[in-house]
Design a protein around this motif. Structure first.
Motif, short mmCIF file in Angstrom:
data_model
loop_
_atom_site.label_atom_id
_atom_site.label_comp_id
_atom_site.label_asym_id
_atom_site.label_seq_id
_atom_site.Cartn_x
_atom_site.Cartn_y
_atom_site.Cartn_z
N ALA A 23 43.67 52.80 -22.74
CA ALA A 23 43.69 52.15 -24.05
C ALA A 23 42.96 50.82 -24.03
O ALA A 23 42.21 50.47 -24.96
N LYS A 24 43.15 50.09 -23.01
CA LYS A 24 42.50 48.79 -22.89
C LYS A 24 41.02 48.94 -22.56
O LYS A 24 40.20 48.07 -22.90
N TRP A 25 40.67 49.98 -21.84
CA TRP A 25 39.28 50.15 -21.39
C TRP A 25 38.32 50.19 -22.61
O TRP A 25 37.26 49.57 -22.59
N GLY A 26 38.70 50.88 -23.61
CA GLY A 26 37.84 50.99 -24.78
C GLY A 26 37.80 49.73 -25.63
O GLY A 26 36.86 49.53 -26.42
N SER A 27 38.80 48.85 -25.49
CA SER A 27 38.86 47.65 -26.33
C SER A 27 38.10 46.45 -25.75
O SER A 27 37.89 45.45 -26.44
N LEU A 28 37.70 46.55 -24.49
CA LEU A 28 37.00 45.42 -23.84
C LEU A 28 35.49 45.62 -24.01
O LEU A 28 34.94 46.67 -23.69
N SER A 29 34.83 44.58 -24.53
CA SER A 29 33.41 44.71 -24.86
C SER A 29 32.46 44.36 -23.72
O SER A 29 31.34 44.88 -23.67
N SER A 30 32.88 43.50 -22.76
CA SER A 30 31.99 43.06 -21.68
C SER A 30 32.01 44.05 -20.53
O SER A 30 33.09 44.43 -20.04
N THR A 31 30.80 44.51 -20.12
CA THR A 31 30.69 45.45 -18.99
C THR A 31 29.75 44.88 -17.93
O THR A 31 28.64 44.43 -18.26
N SER A 32 30.21 44.91 -16.67
CA SER A 32 29.40 44.39 -15.54
C SER A 32 29.37 45.45 -14.44
O SER A 32 30.36 45.62 -13.70
N PRO A 33 28.28 46.23 -14.32
CA PRO A 33 28.20 47.26 -13.29
C PRO A 33 27.62 46.69 -11.98
O PRO A 33 26.91 45.69 -11.96
N LEU A 34 27.91 47.36 -10.90
CA LEU A 34 27.33 47.02 -9.58
C LEU A 34 27.31 48.27 -8.73
O LEU A 34 28.11 49.21 -8.93
N SER A 35 26.40 48.33 -7.77
CA SER A 35 26.27 49.50 -6.89
C SER A 35 25.79 49.01 -5.52
O SER A 35 24.96 48.09 -5.42
N ALA A 36 26.33 49.64 -4.46
CA ALA A 36 25.95 49.25 -3.10
C ALA A 36 26.19 50.41 -2.16
O ALA A 36 27.12 51.21 -2.35
N THR A 37 25.31 50.51 -1.15
CA THR A 37 25.49 51.48 -0.07
C THR A 37 25.98 50.70 1.15
O THR A 37 25.28 49.79 1.63
N THR A 38 27.16 51.01 1.62
CA THR A 38 27.77 50.20 2.66
C THR A 38 28.59 51.07 3.60
O THR A 38 29.00 52.19 3.26
#
Length: 246
Positions: A151-166
């Motif tokens: 429910a909260k996931w859809g209400s938050l407008s700011s998105t910050s993605p990241l990706s790493a091979t570790t």
């Protein structure tokens, strides 16, 4: 025969008659005063003893040697004194080399760095040192379930993605433990799809939700993370923090 030779007796002559005995002495007269006895003569003086040197009975005394003529002595002239040998000159000890000059920081000299320190940024700290911190507030767990998370996931407008091979985070459990170490609450780990979700809150009002997926990759694992937040600036700092942790 000897008697005749030394006694004056002629051989053949008759022996001489014995000499008559001398008349007895007259007794001293009692009426007359006897003459004083002759004073006895003093005994002769003893001869002077000859002094004998027992240490020089057979040797003559050596002739005395005349002293050498050294001229008149001046009792007032100073006696020459030998000067002591000169001491070798002292060698001064070698002085220690001067320390290298300390470079001067022009910014510090002008007071431009007052109030600043070398403390590392909270966003660059390792997970073992401390929890994630933003503007002096550390992240705290946000205990919610999967439905509340959705429910909260859809209400938050700011998105910050990241990706790493570790190789540090190669499994889903390691990803969930990483989120927990920075202060988030583990909401659910979905082993079927190798995904996990977590939730945290900063300063009592800023919400941060995590969604991570682990995929096998050469040299380790590929970790794709999406962070949704109610504060875009905090979400970007949090993404940088997690990128350094992977």
């Amino acid at each position: 025969m000897a008697a005749m030779l030394f006694g004056g007796v002629v051989p053949g002559a008759p022996a001489p008659p014995p000499s008559s005995a001398p008349p007895p002495p007259k007794p001293p007269s009692t009426g007359a005063r006897s003459a004083p006895a002759t004073a006895a003569a003093p005994p002769p003086a003893p001869a002077a003893a000859v002094e004998i040197d027992l240490l020089d009975m057979t040797f003559d005394a050596p002739a005395a040697t005349a002293p050498a003529d050294i001229g008149p002595a001046d009792v007032l002239s100073p006696t020459p004194v030998e000067s002591p040998p000169e001491a070798p000159p002292e060698v001064p000890p070698e002085s220690a080399p001067a320390p290298p000059p300390v470079p001067v920081d022009p910014f510090a000299a002008e007071g431009l760095l007052d109030g600043l320190s070398d403390t590392p940024l909270a966003s660059l700290s390792s997970a073992s040192d401390s929890k994630f911190e933003y503007q002096g507030n550390k992240m705290a767990p946000m205990p919610i379930n999967t439905a509340e998370f959705g429910a909260k996931w859809g209400s938050l407008s700011s998105t910050s993605p990241l990706s790493a091979t570790t190789a540090k985070v190669a499994t889903l459990d390691q990803f969930m433990s990483l989120c927990e170490s920075i202060g988030a609450h583990k909401v659910e780990a979905i082993s079927a799809t190798n995904e996990g979700i977590c939730a945290g809150i900063v300063g009592g009002s800023i919400v941060a939700l995590f969604h991570g997926k682990i995929s096998a990759s050469a040299g380790g694992a590929k970790v794709d993370v999406t962070i949704k937040s109610s504060d875009a600036n905090m979400g970007g700092v949090l993404a940088m923090f997690m990128q350094n942790m992977l």
